[in-house]
Design an enzyme around this catalytic site. Structure first.
Site, short mmCIF file in Angstrom:
data_model
loop_
_atom_site.label_atom_id
_atom_site.label_comp_id
_atom_site.label_asym_id
_atom_site.label_seq_id
_atom_site.Cartn_x
_atom_site.Cartn_y
_atom_site.Cartn_z
N GLU A 78 0.82 -1.20 0.00
CA GLU A 78 0.00 0.00 0.00
C GLU A 78 0.86 1.26 0.00
OE1 GLU A 78 -3.13 0.08 -0.42
OE2 GLU A 78 -3.74 -2.00 -0.02
N ARG A 88 -17.32 -0.64 7.12
CA ARG A 88 -18.38 -1.32 6.35
C ARG A 88 -19.14 -2.29 7.24
NH1 ARG A 88 -18.66 -6.20 4.08
NH2 ARG A 88 -16.47 -6.64 4.54
N CYS A 141 -7.62 -2.10 8.55
CA CYS A 141 -6.33 -2.14 7.85
C CYS A 141 -5.79 -0.74 7.64
CB CYS A 141 -6.49 -2.85 6.51
SG CYS A 141 -6.74 -4.64 6.63
N HIS A 165 -1.53 -5.78 1.66
CA HIS A 165 -2.75 -6.59 1.64
C HIS A 165 -2.48 -7.91 0.92
CE1 HIS A 165 -5.67 -3.21 2.68
NE2 HIS A 165 -6.09 -4.25 3.39
#
Length: 215
Positions: A78, A88, A141, A165
């Protein structure tokens, strides 16, 4: 050199998390660097507390946080962490922040100090798919990625840190048709290659390579 590598515990409906499973299987040393392995909770704020304690205790040169990204088919170092919590789903403590800043006095975003392009190249050289990602999401994350960067600015200026990831494991997609997955042994192989690139590029800037994306 010491590298603290963290992996999350299972969350949501999953009984396994490839992040901690892969981290537990990493070698004790990679290219001469000592690997410190740490399981962290998939919980906003608490995850950062656990990592902070480990940084204070171990004084690592690098921190690499590892997390699951269901739906991705490649290992994805990332580039940037953003100052937002927007869950979410609830975390493992039942907390679901919506549109909340991670640190009110923190920067809008922080870029990683890790050689993400060299990491992606090393993973591909090991025979596995890898691309640089420009979004770590807005769940735990991104939260831990941002929090460690915030810690750098406030307490640990010599620390270098970042996030990668990884895909689902095959057993996680049995009830998720058409979702990509990767064998645990391959994830471990890819992470080992990525960490090797971190060690090799220590004290140097990242390589110049095409990793940009249009979307």
């Amino acid at each position: 050199m010491k590298i603290l590598v963290t992996g999350f515990d299972p969350f949501g409906s999953d009984k396994i998390n490839p992040a901690i499973e892969a981290v537990k299987r990493l070698p004790a040393t990679i290219k001469g660097a000592k690997i410190i392995k740490l399981e962290i909770p998939t919980v906003f704020n608490k995850s950062a507390q656990v990592v902070h304690q480990a940084i204070v205790k171990e004084q690592p040169d690098y921190v690499l946080n590892v997390g699951q990204a269901g739906g991705r088919s490649a290992l994805t170092p990332e580039r940037v962490a953003i100052n937002i919590n927007d869950g979410r789903i609830p975390d493992n403590d039942g907390y679901q922040p919506l549109d909340e800043p991670i640190q009110p006095d923190g920067d809008t975003a922080y870029f990683t100090q890790l050689p993400i392009k060299a990491m992606a190249k090393a993973i591909r050289a090991a025979g596995l798919p890898a691309i640089v990602s420009n979004t770590a999401g807005t769940y735990v994350c991104n939260h831990i990625f941002y929090q460690v960067q915030y810690m750098r600015t406030k307490e640990f200026p010599k620390l270098k840190a970042g996030f990668i990831h990884i895909p689902f494991l095959p057993e996680q997609v049995i009830t998720r048709p058409n979702q990509p997955s990767m064998a645990l042994a391959d994830i471990v192989k890819g992470l080992t290659a990525a960490i090797g690139a971190i060690v090799e590029r220590d004290g140097q800037s990242d390589i110049k390579a095409v990793e940009g994306q249009n979307h």
